[in-house]
Write an enzyme that holds these catalytic residues in place. Structure first.
Site, mmCIF file in Angstrom:
data_model
loop_
_atom_site.group_PDB
_atom_site.id
_atom_site.type_symbol
_atom_site.label_atom_id
_atom_site.label_comp_id
_atom_site.label_asym_id
_atom_site.label_seq_id
_atom_site.Cartn_x
_atom_site.Cartn_y
_atom_site.Cartn_z
ATOM 1 N N LYS A 23 2.547 9.503 8.609
ATOM 2 C CA LYS A 23 3.668 10.182 9.248
ATOM 3 C C LYS A 23 3.402 11.393 9.819
ATOM 4 O O LYS A 23 3.666 11.571 10.967
ATOM 5 C CB LYS A 23 4.950 9.505 8.468
ATOM 6 C CG LYS A 23 6.094 10.221 9.236
ATOM 7 C CD LYS A 23 7.581 9.830 8.442
ATOM 8 C CE LYS A 23 7.719 8.490 8.064
ATOM 9 N NZ LYS A 23 8.871 8.405 7.103
ATOM 10 N N ARG A 93 11.392 13.035 4.140
ATOM 11 C CA ARG A 93 11.019 11.922 4.025
ATOM 12 C C ARG A 93 9.448 11.515 3.357
ATOM 13 O O ARG A 93 8.576 12.577 3.624
ATOM 14 C CB ARG A 93 10.806 11.123 5.562
ATOM 15 C CG ARG A 93 12.011 11.220 6.049
ATOM 16 C CD ARG A 93 11.739 10.597 7.622
ATOM 17 N NE ARG A 93 13.006 11.002 8.509
ATOM 18 C CZ ARG A 93 13.475 9.997 8.934
ATOM 19 N NH1 ARG A 93 13.371 8.697 8.471
ATOM 20 N NH2 ARG A 93 14.534 10.053 9.790
ATOM 21 N N GLY A 102 9.477 1.527 3.360
ATOM 22 C CA GLY A 102 10.540 1.333 2.803
ATOM 23 C C GLY A 102 10.352 1.452 1.276
ATOM 24 O O GLY A 102 11.290 1.343 0.354
ATOM 25 N N MET A 104 9.202 4.122 -0.464
ATOM 26 C CA MET A 104 9.405 5.057 -1.126
ATOM 27 C C MET A 104 10.748 5.867 -0.774
ATOM 28 O O MET A 104 11.485 5.184 0.007
ATOM 29 C CB MET A 104 8.312 6.427 -0.932
ATOM 30 C CG MET A 104 7.245 5.787 -1.810
ATOM 31 S SD MET A 104 5.836 7.001 -1.565
ATOM 32 C CE MET A 104 5.207 6.595 0.058
ATOM 33 N N ARG A 337 3.707 4.931 14.403
ATOM 34 C CA ARG A 337 2.488 4.518 13.721
ATOM 35 C C ARG A 337 2.122 3.069 14.260
ATOM 36 O O ARG A 337 2.899 2.336 14.962
ATOM 37 C CB ARG A 337 3.147 4.201 12.023
ATOM 38 C CG ARG A 337 4.063 3.123 11.939
ATOM 39 C CD ARG A 337 4.899 3.012 10.610
ATOM 40 N NE ARG A 337 6.052 2.382 10.437
ATOM 41 C CZ ARG A 337 6.825 2.353 9.263
ATOM 42 N NH1 ARG A 337 6.567 2.888 8.313
ATOM 43 N NH2 ARG A 337 7.922 1.577 9.381
ATOM 44 N N HIS A 453 13.388 -3.801 6.368
ATOM 45 C CA HIS A 453 12.159 -3.447 5.591
ATOM 46 C C HIS A 453 11.695 -4.741 4.858
ATOM 47 O O HIS A 453 10.320 -5.006 5.253
ATOM 48 C CB HIS A 453 12.485 -2.738 4.611
ATOM 49 C CG HIS A 453 12.109 -1.194 4.922
ATOM 50 N ND1 HIS A 453 10.851 -0.811 5.605
ATOM 51 C CD2 HIS A 453 12.962 -0.133 5.368
ATOM 52 C CE1 HIS A 453 10.994 0.480 6.101
ATOM 53 N NE2 HIS A 453 12.213 0.820 6.020
ATOM 54 N N SER A 770 -29.041 -22.042 -3.336
ATOM 55 C CA SER A 770 -27.465 -21.778 -2.815
ATOM 56 C C SER A 770 -26.846 -21.242 -4.039
ATOM 57 O O SER A 770 -26.913 -21.949 -5.232
ATOM 58 C CB SER A 770 -26.988 -23.245 -2.624
ATOM 59 O OG SER A 770 -25.377 -22.755 -2.462
ATOM 60 N N CYS A 838 -22.339 -20.544 -2.100
ATOM 61 C CA CYS A 838 -21.198 -21.559 -2.145
ATOM 62 C C CYS A 838 -20.039 -21.697 -3.153
ATOM 63 O O CYS A 838 -19.400 -22.618 -3.091
ATOM 64 C CB CYS A 838 -21.971 -23.033 -2.002
ATOM 65 S SG CYS A 838 -22.592 -23.548 -3.648
ATOM 66 N N TYR A 858 -26.645 -17.841 4.700
ATOM 67 C CA TYR A 858 -25.446 -18.254 4.955
ATOM 68 C C TYR A 858 -24.380 -17.960 4.043
ATOM 69 O O TYR A 858 -24.750 -17.787 2.673
ATOM 70 C CB TYR A 858 -25.460 -19.816 5.744
ATOM 71 C CG TYR A 858 -25.975 -20.572 4.377
ATOM 72 C CD1 TYR A 858 -25.000 -21.302 3.621
ATOM 73 C CD2 TYR A 858 -27.140 -21.088 4.094
ATOM 74 C CE1 TYR A 858 -25.313 -22.203 2.439
ATOM 75 C CE2 TYR A 858 -27.561 -21.767 2.987
ATOM 76 C CZ TYR A 858 -26.819 -22.353 2.290
ATOM 77 O OH TYR A 858 -26.871 -23.262 1.118
HETATM 78 C C1 PEP Z 1 -20.332 -22.902 -8.251
HETATM 79 O O1 PEP Z 1 -20.443 -22.739 -9.594
HETATM 80 O O2 PEP Z 1 -20.078 -21.817 -7.819
HETATM 81 C C2 PEP Z 1 -20.249 -23.989 -7.516
HETATM 82 C C3 PEP Z 1 -20.055 -23.934 -6.208
HETATM 83 O O3 PEP Z 1 -20.131 -25.130 -8.048
HETATM 84 P P1 PEP Z 1 -18.763 -25.618 -8.870
HETATM 85 O O4 PEP Z 1 -17.758 -24.670 -8.502
HETATM 86 O O5 PEP Z 1 -18.876 -27.086 -8.418
HETATM 87 O O6 PEP Z 1 -19.101 -25.603 -10.308
#
Ligand code: PEP
Ligand code: MG
Length: 883
Positions: A23, A93, A102, A104, A337, A453, A770, A838, A858
């Site tokens: 501000k 303020r 809102g 503070m 802002r 707010h 992975s 994953c 990936y």
């Molecule tokens: C993991 O362990 O990160 C995974 C992807 O396998 P799960 O969650 O199925 O054990």
């Protein structure tokens, strides 16, 4: 000389945000740009931090610096703090580095006392106005500085109104307000044992301290935690000459966004109240009028405001949220802002601004917070559903929600903790409700506008919210909501559609979201810059198709156990697990084979032309078996029933014996993953056969299939060696049988530390890695992924023993070290080894940044997170480029 801790507005600029707060920096910038900003000064965040460092003592010399700045302000305004004939009044303020609307405290009309109020009355020729200001000041100061409950003041006003037989504040006269003031002063004396402070300098000193203190009030702390704002930034304090929107019908106050913060549409969007002070709009006490009506009531002011707001938007190159006041026909800008906005609006504004030439594509990509995208990907009301609309309010924050009605924030929190989905219904939402808003699925209020707010807070959190729904009659005492003849009690089900403002009776069917045109455009820009590929974790054709629609470039994890869990399959899976002989087991597997094959056929068709990583069976087998307790209850019941079927009892007892035999103390560390495949190769062989038979089937249809077989939980290269052999043998058999040649790869998950540590050896047998960071986090920390969160992890994060929950945000220092070691060692053996992630982290922005920095190929995440991951991957690439 010690560091400067007080800056007049003209001494600062927008770059000084960390010192002056958002501000303060913007007020300084606007002052420099010659906009009509009431003069003032800012006490720095450093002064606040110093205050805390000294055990809540103001730094030495700070009061002198404030006095000097005040003297300058007095010269600028020609008024003097405490001057009975020409008093300067100021607002005090808070102003943190990151806006915390809102959360503070603020004090207005400071400088009034028994003498100056008379001066103000004479000067303005408007005693009613002067006394109204004074009572407001006592009320705010009493609440914020003296800690007197707000309702005690309100009760006094209500009593006076009642005795005068009037309903609304503006109907009270100057004398009435005088009477209110006398009662307020009595209340202060009673509550604090001292008279209301009359010395304006003392008022200012105490107000500054109160604002510093409000940095650590409960709602501010919760808000910071929610938005991951560090606790040690401190707040600045802005002291500014008061301008008055409550001086009559040629005055007013309002808040406006340069674009619609809910939809992103390019129209001035906001609200104002004639003859009112700022807090009336912001606190949601009176429902204001839409800004468009200002054009009719004060056309000149509207035109000037429009010009200024466009100038500000161009100057900051972002949508602005502007507070303004009109004092006797003169416009003042009190604050600007970057406006908080829904994800939907964020995307539209970013894309529109590129098309309008205001920002470039890269800036647009960095403008949208990937975390916020979850909002767009929220479900909405099925347009084909039969709806019972019972009321309509302001569509304050889009998205739909259903749940049980609760009438206060504490109950919302309690019920949500008990696993209920709740809708918080309040007459008006105030910052005190924040924990209830966090806990609720959505918020519904009978009063307050789009910029109240809590509406702003709900939007920031992506919670559906409807405000100002005046048809609701809420009885907080009885915990009932009346809409016409309909009565809804606490616990009854209600739905809200924050995009249309519709309140709906009962639960309503919700449907999956689709991506808007602007969102698609933004994601196309993201695809142009990102280096990481984005895949999805999906294990059925519907999810696979959804993932593809959201831009997934393949499936990174197909968990085959989910296919085993369908109701009609569980008995066969149980037969397989409980088989006493290999023949029995094979018979069960033979029944499962065609089912699995069908699953894969569906997925391969949906992912035509893209890679699909299929993981062989992973969880401990007892997960598919009945619960021991339940079995025991059933057996006892059968034993106690005289004419029970003896064969049934025997069967159950047999089952119990086997379930007990399969019991493990630490199933997560037990007989699961590739250990199942090694001990029961026939299970994996069936799965691999189902995969390759499905491949040959769809190949004949012309589908381009790219299967990748993934072996879970490998810890030693020999495990992978064995499993690779098995996969290759079955693949060979199926190719011979079908005459279709198949190209495929075989890889492994890296999800125990030993796999990462020996990744060079494991890579000899793997075509890809992975990283299963769910298990890798579990096994690196030694925290159970099933229990840690409920038992201690929550407190670990609260007490800052860990910076984040490592099951949500990848622990880059520990688990991440194993990931980068795994990548490096693996690539030592195979320079082109494909690597991905994953675990859940594959859909979390900070973890995605790490994956980019570590050079993974990936990330793979749930279908609904694919857009988020595309954007986060682009931001990671851009930030790497920029640093
Ligand atoms: C993991 O362990 O990160 C995974 C992807 O396998 P799960 O969650 O199925 O054990
Ligand atoms: Mg795992």
């Amino acid at each position: 000389m010690s560091e400067k801790r007080v800056y007049l507005f003209h001494e600062g600029n927008a770059q000084m945000r960390s010192l002056l707060g958002g501000k303060g920096a913007n007020l300084a910038e606007m002052t420099r740009a010659g906009l009509p900003v009431p003069p003032g000064f800012t006490i720095t965040t450093a002064a606040c931090n110093d205050y805390y460092a000294r055990g809540k003592q103001l730094s030495e010399g700070l009061l002198d610096e404030i006095r000097e700045a005040l003297a300058e302000l007095e010269t600028q305004t020609g008024k003097k703090l405490g001057d009975p004939f020409n008093p300067l009044l100021v607002s005090v303020r808070s102003g943190a580095v990151y806006s915390m609307p809102g959360m503070m405290d603020t004090i207005l009309n400071l400088g009034l006392n028994d003498e100056t109020v008379e001066g103000l009355a004479q000067l303005t020729g408007n005693p009613r106005f002067a006394y109204d200001c004074y009572r407001r000041f006592i009320q705010m100061f009493g609440d914020v500085v003296l800690g007197i409950d707000h309702y005690r003041f309100e009760r006094i006003i209500e009593n006076v109104k009642e005795s005068r037989g009037v309903k609304h504040d503006p109907e009270l006269s100057a004398d009435d307000w005088k009477q209110v003031i006398a009662s307020f002063q009595k209340l202060v004396q009673e509550q604090t044992g001292a008279a209301f402070p009359q010395d304006p300098h003392e008022q200012l000193r105490r107000a500054v301290i109160a604002v510093f203190d409000s940095w650590n009030n409960q709602r501010a702390v919760i808000y910071r935690k929610l938005h991951k704002i560090p606790d040690d930034l401190g707040t600045a304090v802005n002291v500014q000459m008061m301008v008055f929107g409550n001086m009559g019908d040629d005055s007013g106050t309002g808040v406006a966004f340069t674009r619609n913060p809910s939809t992103g549409e390019k129209t001035l969007y906001g609200e104002f109240l004639i003859n009112a002070q700022g807090e009336d709009v912001v606190a949601g006490i009176r429902t204001p009028q839409p800004i468009a009506q200002l054009a009719e009531q004060m056309p000149e002011i509207y035109k000037q405001f429009q010009e200024i707001s466009q100038r500000l938007e161009h100057h900051y190159r972002d949508m602005q949220d502007i507070e303004f006041t009109v004092e006797r026909g003169k416009l003042f800008i009190l604050q600007t802002r970057a406006g908080k906005r829904t994800a939907h609006a964020a995307v539209k504004i970013a894309v529109d601004m590129v098309q309008e030439g205001i920002i470039d594509k890269q800036t647009a990509l960095l403008r949208v917070d990937p975390d916020q995208l979850n909002q767009i990907l929220h479900r909405r009301v099925d347009p084909d559903a039969q709806l019972e609309v019972v009321a309509k309010g302001l569509p304050a924050s889009p998205g739909a929600a259903s749940g049980q009605v609760v009438f206060d924030a504490d109950t919302a929190e309690k019920w949500a903790n008990e696993g209920h989905r709740v809708i918080l219904v309040r007459p008006e939402t105030t910052p005190e409700d924040i924990h209830g808003i966090i806990a609720a699925e959505g918020v519904l209020t009978s009063r307050g506008g789009m910029t109240s707010h809590a509406a702003v807070v709900a939007r920031g959190m992506g919670k559906p919210c409807i405000c100002g729904c005046e048809e609701l009659k809420i009885d907080l005492q009885q915990k009932e909501l009346h809409i016409g003849d309909t009565v809804i009690r606490q616990g009854d089900r209600l739905s809200i559609d924050g995009g249309t403002g519709k309140v709906l009776l009962g639960e309503v069917p919700l449907i999956d979201p689709e991506l808007s045109g602007e969102f698609q455009t933004l994601l196309t820009w993201a695809d142009e810059v990102r280096k990481l590929k984005v895949r999805a974790n999906a294990d059925n054709p519907h999810d696979a198709a959804k993932a593809r629609e959201f831009g997934a470039e393949g499936i990174g994890l197909c968990r085959t156990e989910h296919m085993f869990m369908e109701a009609d399959r569980v008995p066969i899976v149980q037969e397989m697990i409980l088989a006493e002989t290999l023949e029995e087991r094979q018979a069960a597997l033979d029944k499962l084979l065609p089912m699995q094959r069908e699953d894969f056929v569906g997925i391969f068709r949906a992912m035509d032309g893209l890679p699909v990583t299929i993981r062989l069976l992973d969880p401990p087998l007892h997960e598919f078996l009945p619960d021991v307790e339940e079995l025991l209850v059933e057996i006892t019941r059968l034993r106690m029933t005289p004419d029970a079927d003896k064969r049934e009892l025997l069967k159950k007892e047999n089952l119990l014996r086997k379930v007990r035999a399969l019991h493990e103390f630490n199933p997560m560390l037990g007989h699961r993953g590739c250990r199942l495949g090694i001990i029961h190769p026939e299970i994996y062989a069936m799965q691999v056969r189902a995969i390759f038979e499905a491949v040959s089937l769809v190949k004949k249809e012309g589908v381009d299939v790219q299967p990748e077989i993934m072996i879970p939980l490998v810890g030693h290269v020999n495990e992978l060696h064995e499993m690779r052999k098995l996969v290759e043998e079955v693949a060979e058999q199926v190719q011979q049988e079908t005459g279709v040649s198949i190209s495929y790869t075989i890889g492994t998950m890296i999800e125990v530390p030993r796999a990462a540590l020996t990744a060079d050896q494991i890579a000899e047998e793997a075509d890809f890695f992975s990283f299963g960071t769910n298990d890798l986090t579990q096994t690196t920390f030694g925290y159970s992924r099933d229990d840690a969160e409920g038992k201690f992890l929550h407190q670990y994060v609260d007490q800052k023993i860990l910076p984040d929950n490592p099951f949500i945000t990848l622990d880059t220092e520990g688990v991440g070290k194993l990931v980068s070691m795994g990548v490096q060692l693996g690539r030592q053996t195979k320079p082109d080894l494909k690597t991905g992630i994953c675990g859940e982290h594959g859909g979390e922005k900070r973890s995605i940044q790490f994956c980019h920095d570590t050079g993974l190929n990936y990330v793979s995440c749930s279908p609904f997170r694919v857009p988020l991951a595309r954007l986060a991957a682009a931001q990671a690439a851009l930030s790497a480029e920029r640093s």
